[in-house]
Design an enzyme around this catalytic site. Structure first.
Site, PDB file in Angstrom:
ATOM      1  N   SER A 141       0.841  -1.189   0.000  1.00 41.80           N
ATOM      2  CA  SER A 141       0.000   0.000   0.000  1.00 41.80           C
ATOM      3  C   SER A 141       0.876   1.238   0.000  1.00 41.80           C
ATOM      4  O   SER A 141       2.034   1.202   0.452  1.00 41.80           O
ATOM      5  CB  SER A 141      -0.889   0.010   1.250  1.00 41.80           C
ATOM      6  OG  SER A 141      -1.509   1.267   1.442  1.00 41.80           O
ATOM      7  N   TYR A 167       0.490  -0.052  10.699  1.00 46.54           N
ATOM      8  CA  TYR A 167       0.057  -0.416   9.344  1.00 46.54           C
ATOM      9  C   TYR A 167       1.155  -0.084   8.338  1.00 46.54           C
ATOM     10  O   TYR A 167       1.486  -0.908   7.469  1.00 46.54           O
ATOM     11  CB  TYR A 167      -1.229   0.322   8.990  1.00 46.54           C
ATOM     12  CG  TYR A 167      -1.732   0.025   7.599  1.00 46.54           C
ATOM     13  CD1 TYR A 167      -2.192  -1.242   7.259  1.00 46.54           C
ATOM     14  CD2 TYR A 167      -1.756   1.016   6.617  1.00 46.54           C
ATOM     15  CE1 TYR A 167      -2.662  -1.519   5.983  1.00 46.54           C
ATOM     16  CE2 TYR A 167      -2.219   0.748   5.340  1.00 46.54           C
ATOM     17  CZ  TYR A 167      -2.674  -0.520   5.025  1.00 46.54           C
ATOM     18  OH  TYR A 167      -3.127  -0.792   3.753  1.00 46.54           O
TER      19      TYR A 167
END
Length: 308
Positions: free
Chosen positions: A155, A180
């Site tokens: 990502s 994350y």
């Protein structure tokens, strides 16, 4: 720069769909494994690969939910990436069947969840998004066909954090977004090192898409971030549909244009440029070969698995 991170003029872009990317590509006789291939981008990936002729296996933590979602277009087996015993069980069943893999897409993941510990106290995002996939891929290496591709779904969130070598598991204070980011950086470094071992591997940013990945984000937080309005409608014009979001991982898994470019990070069905500022692209720390080798060594130590 340590990989060939330059655009190649793929002919596709941010609005290309997975079916458009696969137009003219026949996957009959090929076997693909797609973790999390029953929800969001994973489900669209499963559908597109199946339409192109591939046999698709979907390892799933929620088996009944997965079977209902994929119907007869894919096979479902049990796998909990946060449980290394479950990872070993899936791999052993697959290897015992004598099957061979042409495409492995490590798509499953969690994002910005509350502080959660799995296994021996590992931070859940790093453990699930990276360590589980690390162990799974290493255990499946004997089943990879020559020329098989491993695609690691990362990502743009990797830009939030490099690997925190002094506190990988956030034992000194938890930040869900930094956790994350670290996990997504790990996904990229994993592909860099796996490719260095001779297994053609890619990582990618699928784009911004509203999917069940946001399950841990309250609606109010998504409104505050400017992602949606009070009615739940997307506000960011660059957000993609799931069909568009699945395209880059499908492209990375199948495009002949990438045959000599293993290890690269992709976005919008294109090889990304290196960017250490606010421009789109991949951070240099995420494709650093020394960082990749160091992470591999740590991951092998933590999981007790190393095919190389």
């Amino acid at each position: 720069m340590t990989t060939a991170q330059h655009k190649i003029g793929s002919g596709f872009g941010a609005r290309s769909t997975a079916d458009e990317v696969l137009d003219g590509i026949d996957l009959t006789g090929r076997l693909a494994i797609v973790t999390g291939g029953y929800s969001g981008l994973g489900l669209e990936t499963t559908r597109a690969l199946a339409r192109a002729g591939a046999t698709v296996v979907v390892p799933a933590r929620r088996r009944a939910t997965a079977e209902e979602a994929v119907g007869d277009i894919a096979e479902v087996d049990e796998l909990d990436l946060g449980d290394l015993d479950s990872v070993r069980g899936f791999a052993e069943r697959f290897l015992a069947a004598g099957r061979r893999i042409d495409i492995l897409i490590t798509n499953a993941g969690i994002m910005a969840c509350p502080e959660t510990r799995v296994g021996p106290g590992w931070e859940a995002q790093f453990a699930t998004n990276h360590l589980g996939h690390f162990a799974l891929t290493n255990r499946l290496v004997p089943a990879l066909n020559p020329g098989a591709r491993v695609v690691s779904v990362s990502s743009a969130g990797h830009r939030r954090s490099p690997i925190r070598w002094d506190d990988v598991h956030f034992e000194r204070g938890y930040d869900k977004w930094a956790a994350y980011g670290q996990a997504k950086t790990a996904n990229i470094l994993f592909a860099v090192q796996l490719n260095a071992f001779g297994v053609q591997s890619f990582s990618l940013h699928p784009g911004g898409i509203l999917t069940p990945l946001q399950r841990h984000l309250p609606k109010a937080e998504q409104v505050e971030l400017g992602w949606i309005d009070e009615d739940g409608n997307a506000l960011i014009p660059s957000f993609k549909t799931p069909e568009q979001g699945a395209s880059t991982q499908v492209w990375a898994a199948t495009s002949p244009r990438l045959a000599e470019l293993g290890g690269v990070y992709c976005e919008d069905c294109e090889v990304a440029e290196v960017s250490d500022d606010d421009a789109p692209g991949v951070r240099s720390y995420a494709i650093d070969r020394d960082e990749a080798a160091r992470l591999w060594a740590l991951s092998a130590e933590l999981t007790g698995v190393n095919a190389f």
